[in-house]
Design an enzyme around this catalytic site. Structure first.
Site, PDB file in Angstrom:
ATOM      1  N   CYS A   1       0.838  -1.211   0.000  1.00  0.00           N
ATOM      2  CA  CYS A   1       0.000   0.000   0.000  1.00  0.00           C
ATOM      3  C   CYS A   1       0.866   1.252   0.000  1.00  0.00           C
ATOM      4  O   CYS A   1       1.731   1.410   0.861  1.00  0.00           O
ATOM      5  CB  CYS A   1      -0.904  -0.017   1.229  1.00  0.00           C
ATOM      6  SG  CYS A   1      -1.695   1.570   1.546  1.00  0.00           S
TER       7      CYS A   1
ATOM      8  N   HIS B   1      -4.300   0.495   7.965  1.00  0.00           N
ATOM      9  CA  HIS B   1      -4.793   0.260   6.607  1.00  0.00           C
ATOM     10  C   HIS B   1      -6.266  -0.170   6.625  1.00  0.00           C
ATOM     11  O   HIS B   1      -6.978  -0.014   5.633  1.00  0.00           O
ATOM     12  CB  HIS B   1      -3.924  -0.842   5.990  1.00  0.00           C
ATOM     13  CG  HIS B   1      -4.197  -1.125   4.555  1.00  0.00           C
ATOM     14  ND1 HIS B   1      -3.677  -0.358   3.534  1.00  0.00           N
ATOM     15  CD2 HIS B   1      -4.942  -2.099   3.956  1.00  0.00           C
ATOM     16  CE1 HIS B   1      -4.083  -0.857   2.365  1.00  0.00           C
ATOM     17  NE2 HIS B   1      -4.854  -1.905   2.600  1.00  0.00           N
TER      18      HIS B   1
ATOM     19  N   ASN C   1     -13.362  10.112  -0.981  1.00  0.00           N
ATOM     20  CA  ASN C   1     -14.025   9.104  -1.807  1.00  0.00           C
ATOM     21  C   ASN C   1     -13.826   7.786  -1.096  1.00  0.00           C
ATOM     22  O   ASN C   1     -12.687   7.382  -0.860  1.00  0.00           O
ATOM     23  CB  ASN C   1     -13.371   8.997  -3.189  1.00  0.00           C
ATOM     24  CG  ASN C   1     -13.614  10.234  -4.020  1.00  0.00           C
ATOM     25  OD1 ASN C   1     -14.687  10.821  -3.974  1.00  0.00           O
ATOM     26  ND2 ASN C   1     -12.606  10.636  -4.777  1.00  0.00           N
TER      27      ASN C   1
ATOM     28  N   SER D   1      -9.102   4.833  -5.076  1.00  0.00           N
ATOM     29  CA  SER D   1      -8.077   3.995  -5.691  1.00  0.00           C
ATOM     30  C   SER D   1      -7.347   3.112  -4.691  1.00  0.00           C
ATOM     31  O   SER D   1      -6.582   2.238  -5.087  1.00  0.00           O
ATOM     32  CB  SER D   1      -7.071   4.887  -6.418  1.00  0.00           C
ATOM     33  OG  SER D   1      -6.490   5.798  -5.493  1.00  0.00           O
TER      34      SER D   1
ATOM     35  N   HIS E   1      -6.868   2.067   1.887  1.00  0.00           N
ATOM     36  CA  HIS E   1      -6.323   2.689   3.106  1.00  0.00           C
ATOM     37  C   HIS E   1      -7.072   4.012   3.333  1.00  0.00           C
ATOM     38  O   HIS E   1      -7.002   4.910   2.492  1.00  0.00           O
ATOM     39  CB  HIS E   1      -4.818   2.957   2.926  1.00  0.00           C
ATOM     40  CG  HIS E   1      -4.146   3.357   4.194  1.00  0.00           C
ATOM     41  ND1 HIS E   1      -3.056   2.672   4.706  1.00  0.00           N
ATOM     42  CD2 HIS E   1      -4.399   4.350   5.073  1.00  0.00           C
ATOM     43  CE1 HIS E   1      -2.675   3.246   5.839  1.00  0.00           C
ATOM     44  NE2 HIS E   1      -3.485   4.265   6.077  1.00  0.00           N
TER      45      HIS E   1
ATOM     46  N   HIS F   1      -8.364   7.435   3.566  1.00  0.00           N
ATOM     47  CA  HIS F   1      -7.705   8.710   3.277  1.00  0.00           C
ATOM     48  C   HIS F   1      -8.696   9.685   2.652  1.00  0.00           C
ATOM     49  O   HIS F   1      -9.788   9.300   2.236  1.00  0.00           O
ATOM     50  CB  HIS F   1      -6.531   8.488   2.316  1.00  0.00           C
ATOM     51  CG  HIS F   1      -6.960   8.052   0.951  1.00  0.00           C
ATOM     52  ND1 HIS F   1      -7.308   6.755   0.656  1.00  0.00           N
ATOM     53  CD2 HIS F   1      -7.128   8.738  -0.201  1.00  0.00           C
ATOM     54  CE1 HIS F   1      -7.656   6.659  -0.609  1.00  0.00           C
ATOM     55  NE2 HIS F   1      -7.565   7.854  -1.163  1.00  0.00           N
TER      56      HIS F   1
ATOM     57  N   GLN G   1      -8.827  13.923   0.632  1.00  0.00           N
ATOM     58  CA  GLN G   1      -8.037  14.855  -0.165  1.00  0.00           C
ATOM     59  C   GLN G   1      -8.456  16.294   0.110  1.00  0.00           C
ATOM     60  O   GLN G   1      -9.606  16.557   0.463  1.00  0.00           O
ATOM     61  CB  GLN G   1      -8.242  14.566  -1.652  1.00  0.00           C
ATOM     62  CG  GLN G   1      -7.842  13.156  -2.054  1.00  0.00           C
ATOM     63  CD  GLN G   1      -7.744  13.021  -3.568  1.00  0.00           C
ATOM     64  OE1 GLN G   1      -7.167  13.878  -4.236  1.00  0.00           O
ATOM     65  NE2 GLN G   1      -8.307  11.967  -4.105  1.00  0.00           N
TER      66      GLN G   1
HETATM   67  P1  H2U Z   1      -8.376   8.584  -4.332  1.00  0.00           P
HETATM   68  O1  H2U Z   1      -8.307   7.154  -3.991  1.00  0.00           O
HETATM   69  O2  H2U Z   1      -9.528   9.293  -3.616  1.00  0.00           O
HETATM   70  O3  H2U Z   1      -8.313   8.827  -5.794  1.00  0.00           O
HETATM   71  O4  H2U Z   1      -7.052   9.290  -3.695  1.00  0.00           O
HETATM   72  C1  H2U Z   1      -5.775   8.780  -3.842  1.00  0.00           C
HETATM   73  C2  H2U Z   1      -4.871   9.896  -4.275  1.00  0.00           C
HETATM   74  O5  H2U Z   1      -3.514   9.531  -4.012  1.00  0.00           O
HETATM   75  C3  H2U Z   1      -4.959  10.172  -5.767  1.00  0.00           C
HETATM   76  O6  H2U Z   1      -5.397  11.491  -5.966  1.00  0.00           O
HETATM   77  C4  H2U Z   1      -2.694  10.038  -5.014  1.00  0.00           C
HETATM   78  C5  H2U Z   1      -3.531   9.964  -6.285  1.00  0.00           C
HETATM   79  O7  H2U Z   1      -3.149  10.986  -7.171  1.00  0.00           O
HETATM   80  N1  H2U Z   1      -1.453   9.255  -5.055  1.00  0.00           N
HETATM   81  C6  H2U Z   1      -0.250   9.867  -4.720  1.00  0.00           C
HETATM   82  O8  H2U Z   1      -0.254  11.087  -4.438  1.00  0.00           O
HETATM   83  N2  H2U Z   1       0.913   9.134  -4.680  1.00  0.00           N
HETATM   84  C7  H2U Z   1       0.986   7.803  -4.988  1.00  0.00           C
HETATM   85  O9  H2U Z   1       2.036   7.202  -4.885  1.00  0.00           O
HETATM   86  C8  H2U Z   1      -0.224   7.103  -5.459  1.00  0.00           C
HETATM   87  C9  H2U Z   1      -1.525   7.880  -5.455  1.00  0.00           C
HETATM   88 ZN    ZN Z   2      -2.195   1.103   3.751  1.00  0.00          ZN
END
Ligand code: H2U
Ligand code: ZN
Length: 346
Positions: free
Chosen positions: A47, A111, A151, A159, A162, A164, A166
């Site tokens: 992760c 996680h 989200n 995506s 874990h 999180h 934004q």
């Molecule tokens: P979402 O799962 O809500 O899309 O948020 C994950 C965010 O994490 C996504 O905007 C960022 C993606 O750009 N990200 C990083 O900043 N670094 C990484 O190594 C992978 C994903």
């Molecule tokens: Zn994690």
């Protein structure tokens, strides 16, 4: 309450929603969603959000213990958009450069623990992290709005499981904020009271859409809800931003968040997907007596863990439409336990 098709007015956006209560029992032979695996490890070596792991670009996360904040490695907004405003070749083809930047906020090193599974001090810590980082972003000269959002679940395009969220900070006001600023400003000018303060008071009189409340915040299914189990969490007083909350108010908000997200998970005994976010006032250096800090929860699920509401034909081409009424949805949410299903019997 009306049982026939009717329209409801969204006082916050100035838009209408079509409500069709009689349709709620129609059979469903359409798409069923795949469920994501239920049990996650506390730490996942693959992760990119877990402590000590590598992110895109070869950066390593620190061995963090609480929340963890970093600049999004794939930010949708960039601070230095060197393009200058250019004269349009035609008045129908308008573009304006947009500047900003984006943060990712992990809720905890775990996680496997989503918001409702965190204890109240940890949820307060998430709220305080959002407050501090939104305020820092808002204090930048070129920033005029900060969007905090989560989200949750693959169904909502998340995506990584874990937990999180934004923060996106930008130089122009986004569409939803332009609409909410117009309605709240107009109501305040006319009545000298904030729209949402009056709305929450009226909902407490009517009671049937209230989900949970304490001294400082109320969670309810709004009268004009579009998503089946949409929830609005609103402060009881005018408040421009998360940073303006007292520590008592942060604790009250944490309690409301735990209540809402626990009931969501208990509905189908799954980690309930949604998109959630705060609407703070524009960061334009003005006082905003009309603005009442609030959060919207937009969950896609409709009748089971696998059947979602689609915003398609009529919604895309005409206007939002819902089947079960907000009152039935609120009743359903209220009837659920506020003890998380994974904690039962523990
Ligand atoms: P979402 O799962 O809500 O899309 O948020 C994950 C965010 O994490 C996504 O905007 C960022 C993606 O750009 N990200 C990083 O900043 N670094 C990484 O190594 C992978 C994903
Ligand atoms: Zn994690």
């Amino acid at each position: 309450m009306l049982q026939n098709p009717h329209r409801r007015y969204n006082a916050l956006t100035g838009e209408w929603v079509l409500v069709s209560p009689h349709r709620a029992k129609r059979p469903w032979l359409g798409q069923v969603e795949k469920l994501s695996p239920e049990s996650l490890p506390a730490y996942d070596p693959t992760c990119y959000l877990c402590p000590r792991n590598e992110r895109a670009g070869g950066v390593f996360n620190p061995d963090y213990g609480g929340t963890f904040v970093f600049e999004n490695d794939f930010a949708a907004l960039l601070p230095d958009s060197s393009e200058k405003e250019s004269a349009s070749s035609h008045p129908l083809l308008v573009s304006v450069p947009e500047q900003g930047h984006c943060l990712v906020v992990c809720f905890s090193p775990r996680h496997d623990l989503t918001l409702p599974e965190l204890d109240l001090p940890s949820i307060e810590n998430v709220l305080n992290t959002w407050a501090k980082n939104s305020a820092d972003m808002a204090s930048e000269e070129y920033i005029h709005y900060v969007q905090v959002f989560e989200n949750k679940g693959a169904m909502m395009g998340c995506s990584n499981p874990h937990p999180h969220s934004q923060l996106w900070a930008q130089s122009h006001l986004p569409n939803e904020i332009i609409k909410e600023l117009a309605t709240q400003t107009e109501y305040f000018k006319k009545n000298n009271r904030p729209l949402l303060v009056d709305y929450i008071q009226e909902e407490h009189k009517q009671k049937d859409r209230i989900l949970f409340s304490n001294d400082h915040f109320t969670a309810l299914v709004p009268y004009w809800a579009v998503w089946p189990f949409e929830v609005l969490v609103s402060a009881h007083r005018p408040c421009a931003a998360l940073k303006d909350l007292s520590s008592l108010e942060v604790s009250a908000l944490a309690e409301v968040f735990k209540q809402v997200t626990t009931r969501y998970d208990n509905m189908f005994e799954i980690s309930f997907p949604y998109s959630m976010g705060f609407h703070q006032a524009p960061a334009d250096g003005q006082s905003h007596p009309e603005w009442v800090l609030h959060a919207h929860f937009y969950p896609p699920l409709l009748r089971s863990a696998t059947v979602r509401k689609f915003m398609v034909g009529y919604e895309m081409l005409a206007m939002p439409q819902r089947d079960i009424t907000p009152e039935v949805a609120a009743d359903r949410l209220r009837s659920l336990s506020d003890v998380h299903y994974k904690q039962r019997g523990k």
